[in-house]
Motif scaffolding. Sequence first.
Motif, PDB file in Angstrom:
ATOM      1  N   SER A 293       0.843  -1.197   0.000  1.00  9.01           N
ATOM      2  CA  SER A 293       0.000   0.000   0.000  1.00  9.01           C
ATOM      3  C   SER A 293       0.877   1.244   0.000  1.00  9.01           C
ATOM      4  N   LYS A 294       0.627   2.134  -0.961  1.00  8.50           N
ATOM      5  CA  LYS A 294       1.320   3.417  -1.042  1.00  8.50           C
ATOM      6  C   LYS A 294       0.253   4.508  -1.075  1.00  8.50           C
ATOM      7  N   THR A 295      -0.143   4.961   0.098  1.00  9.22           N
ATOM      8  CA  THR A 295      -1.220   5.944   0.189  1.00  9.22           C
ATOM      9  C   THR A 295      -0.662   7.357   0.150  1.00  9.22           C
ATOM     10  N   GLY A 296      -1.572   8.309  -0.092  1.00  5.82           N
ATOM     11  CA  GLY A 296      -1.198   9.717  -0.088  1.00  5.82           C
ATOM     12  C   GLY A 296      -1.380  10.375  -1.434  1.00  5.82           C
ATOM     13  N   GLY A 297      -2.054  11.547  -1.431  1.00  7.17           N
ATOM     14  CA  GLY A 297      -2.243  12.294  -2.675  1.00  7.17           C
ATOM     15  C   GLY A 297      -3.078  11.562  -3.687  1.00  7.17           C
ATOM     16  N   VAL A 298      -4.160  10.927  -3.240  1.00 11.47           N
ATOM     17  CA  VAL A 298      -5.032  10.080  -4.060  1.00 11.47           C
ATOM     18  C   VAL A 298      -4.208   8.884  -4.560  1.00 11.47           C
ATOM     19  N   SER A 299      -3.520   9.024  -5.723  1.00 10.75           N
ATOM     20  CA  SER A 299      -2.637   7.947  -6.194  1.00 10.75           C
ATOM     21  C   SER A 299      -1.217   8.452  -6.440  1.00 10.75           C
ATOM     22  N   THR A 300      -0.889   9.619  -5.915  1.00  5.30           N
ATOM     23  CA  THR A 300       0.424  10.217  -6.191  1.00  5.30           C
ATOM     24  C   THR A 300       1.557   9.312  -5.738  1.00  5.30           C
ATOM     25  N   ASN A 301       1.529   8.870  -4.504  1.00  3.85           N
ATOM     26  CA  ASN A 301       2.622   8.039  -3.990  1.00  3.85           C
ATOM     27  C   ASN A 301       2.648   6.668  -4.643  1.00  3.85           C
ATOM     28  N   THR A 302       1.481   6.164  -4.995  1.00  2.46           N
ATOM     29  CA  THR A 302       1.399   4.894  -5.716  1.00  2.46           C
ATOM     30  C   THR A 302       2.129   4.989  -7.053  1.00  2.46           C
ATOM     31  N   LEU A 303       1.813   6.017  -7.827  1.00  2.00           N
ATOM     32  CA  LEU A 303       2.380   6.149  -9.167  1.00  2.00           C
ATOM     33  C   LEU A 303       3.860   6.532  -9.126  1.00  2.00           C
ATOM     34  N   LYS A 304       4.248   7.328  -8.149  1.00  2.00           N
ATOM     35  CA  LYS A 304       5.675   7.656  -8.017  1.00  2.00           C
ATOM     36  C   LYS A 304       6.500   6.402  -7.746  1.00  2.00           C
ATOM     37  N   TYR A 305       5.974   5.527  -6.921  1.00  2.00           N
ATOM     38  CA  TYR A 305       6.679   4.284  -6.620  1.00  2.00           C
ATOM     39  C   TYR A 305       6.796   3.413  -7.873  1.00  2.00           C
ATOM     40  N   VAL A 306       5.687   3.263  -8.577  1.00  2.00           N
ATOM     41  CA  VAL A 306       5.673   2.413  -9.767  1.00  2.00           C
ATOM     42  C   VAL A 306       6.591   2.969 -10.848  1.00  2.00           C
ATOM     43  N   ALA A 307       6.633   4.296 -10.967  1.00  2.00           N
ATOM     44  CA  ALA A 307       7.457   4.922 -12.005  1.00  2.00           C
ATOM     45  C   ALA A 307       8.939   4.609 -11.837  1.00  2.00           C
ATOM     46  N   GLY A 308       9.363   4.326 -10.627  1.00  2.20           N
ATOM     47  CA  GLY A 308      10.771   4.044 -10.367  1.00  2.20           C
ATOM     48  C   GLY A 308      11.143   2.581 -10.488  1.00  2.20           C
ATOM     49  N   LYS A 309      10.207   1.736 -10.864  1.00  4.17           N
ATOM     50  CA  LYS A 309      10.476   0.297 -10.969  1.00  4.17           C
ATOM     51  C   LYS A 309      10.765  -0.109 -12.414  1.00  4.17           C
ATOM     52  N   PRO A 310      11.512  -1.189 -12.611  1.00  2.24           N
ATOM     53  CA  PRO A 310      11.775  -1.661 -13.980  1.00  2.24           C
ATOM     54  C   PRO A 310      10.484  -2.021 -14.706  1.00  2.24           C
ATOM     55  N   ARG A 311      10.455  -1.779 -15.986  1.00  2.00           N
ATOM     56  CA  ARG A 311       9.262  -2.070 -16.788  1.00  2.00           C
ATOM     57  C   ARG A 311       9.378  -3.484 -17.365  1.00  2.00           C
ATOM     58  N   ASP A 312       9.306  -4.447 -16.448  1.00  2.00           N
ATOM     59  CA  ASP A 312       9.521  -5.843 -16.825  1.00  2.00           C
ATOM     60  C   ASP A 312       8.366  -6.757 -16.423  1.00  2.00           C
ATOM     61  N   GLY A 313       7.264  -6.170 -15.917  1.00  2.00           N
ATOM     62  CA  GLY A 313       6.112  -6.969 -15.546  1.00  2.00           C
ATOM     63  C   GLY A 313       6.093  -7.434 -14.105  1.00  2.00           C
ATOM     64  N   HIS A 314       7.160  -7.157 -13.359  1.00  2.00           N
ATOM     65  CA  HIS A 314       7.208  -7.589 -11.965  1.00  2.00           C
ATOM     66  C   HIS A 314       6.598  -6.560 -11.010  1.00  2.00           C
ATOM     67  N   THR A 315       6.008  -5.496 -11.570  1.00  2.00           N
ATOM     68  CA  THR A 315       5.297  -4.510 -10.759  1.00  2.00           C
ATOM     69  C   THR A 315       3.950  -4.229 -11.411  1.00  2.00           C
ATOM     70  N   LEU A 316       2.888  -4.542 -10.693  1.00  2.00           N
ATOM     71  CA  LEU A 316       1.535  -4.242 -11.146  1.00  2.00           C
ATOM     72  C   LEU A 316       0.980  -3.109 -10.294  1.00  2.00           C
ATOM     73  N   VAL A 317      -0.019  -2.411 -10.815  1.00  2.00           N
ATOM     74  CA  VAL A 317      -0.545  -1.244 -10.105  1.00  2.00           C
ATOM     75  C   VAL A 317      -2.063  -1.183 -10.240  1.00  2.00           C
ATOM     76  N   ILE A 318      -2.705  -0.716  -9.180  1.00  2.00           N
ATOM     77  CA  ILE A 318      -4.143  -0.490  -9.241  1.00  2.00           C
ATOM     78  C   ILE A 318      -4.451   0.557 -10.313  1.00  2.00           C
ATOM     79  N   VAL A 319      -5.467   0.308 -11.102  1.00  2.00           N
ATOM     80  CA  VAL A 319      -5.942   1.287 -12.085  1.00  2.00           C
ATOM     81  C   VAL A 319      -7.406   1.560 -11.758  1.00  2.00           C
ATOM     82  N   ASN A 320      -7.654   2.768 -11.305  1.00  2.00           N
ATOM     83  CA  ASN A 320      -9.008   3.152 -10.915  1.00  2.00           C
ATOM     84  C   ASN A 320      -9.188   4.642 -11.147  1.00  2.00           C
ATOM     85  N   ALA A 321     -10.253   5.174 -10.609  1.00  2.00           N
ATOM     86  CA  ALA A 321     -10.507   6.600 -10.805  1.00  2.00           C
ATOM     87  C   ALA A 321      -9.375   7.448 -10.235  1.00  2.00           C
ATOM     88  N   GLY A 322      -8.800   7.006  -9.118  1.00  2.00           N
ATOM     89  CA  GLY A 322      -7.702   7.752  -8.516  1.00  2.00           C
ATOM     90  C   GLY A 322      -6.489   7.844  -9.421  1.00  2.00           C
TER      91      GLY A 322
END
Length: 301
Positions: A52-81
């Motif tokens: 769980s990466k809470t804060g800023g609606v999905s800001t902290n979630t997306l910042k975390y994901v953006a720093g991970k390799p784009r190899d499929g080993h990181t999935l992310v919630i996709v919703n209105a936030g």
Amino acid sequence: TLIPGLVAAQDFPNGPIEVINNSKPGGGSDIFLRFATERAADILGTEFIHISKTGGVSTNTLKYVAGKPRDGHTLVIVNAGTALTMMRGTVDLTKEDIVPLVRGTIDPEFVVVKAGRFGDAADFIDFARNNPIKQAGTKVGGNPHVSALIFRNAVGMKDQVYVPFEKSGEIVINVINGNVDVALLNYDEFEAQAGAGEVEALAILTPERSSNSPDSPTGHEAGIPVDISVVRGIGVMSGTPEAVIEKLEAALLESMNSQGYLDYLAGSGQTAASIAGREEFGAQFEAMYEGYQAVAADLLK
């Protein structure tokens, strides 16, 4: 000679898969992700680690994901936030940076009022176009606030006052007590009070009526031409090898068509129709993003 993408898919996964969400442990999105990936762990032969990466609606979630390799080993919630955060520009990602892989839920919103307060939806619409309306929701600037603004425009309200509460239970109490005029709620959030005759649903904001509340007209039937639901899905970063994306999509769809996940959907009155793959969910996410842009000026005041 095998092409790189196929090699990547053959070797994938070669470690645990992180699943990142924007709600606290035990929240709606966290529960959804755990049910959605339960069978996928066996299908892909790896462990899913939920973070769980809470804060800023999905800001902290997306910042975390953006720093991970784009190899499929990181999935992310996709919703209105997700859409809302990108639209606000609080992260360096845009909707083109996310591939919406699968949709797992479409939990429709009902227009809920105190029982007997209005004769029907037409009565409410007439009142709302001529009087200020107090509409209950949760966090200011969050997903329910956006839905309230979209609802306001569809109804043609004269003046909407958004009243935030912490939890849906508080919202229902304040609808019953007459402190607010209306709320948009999922069925399981007001089912008990509706059964007790304390609140009623004037409409369901979907194209079709619900088996849970078959007497509630759709918004389109009632003169509120808009569809508003709690949509949750799973995405992966753009740039992930296509063969890996296909492998993930297939595994997640198989997982969500298992009996355990279908039972989870049934708990909120949903069916397998809530489940969709990349093509359908991608188009829906695009439409969600555009809908949010339509109320962006009001939201960011």
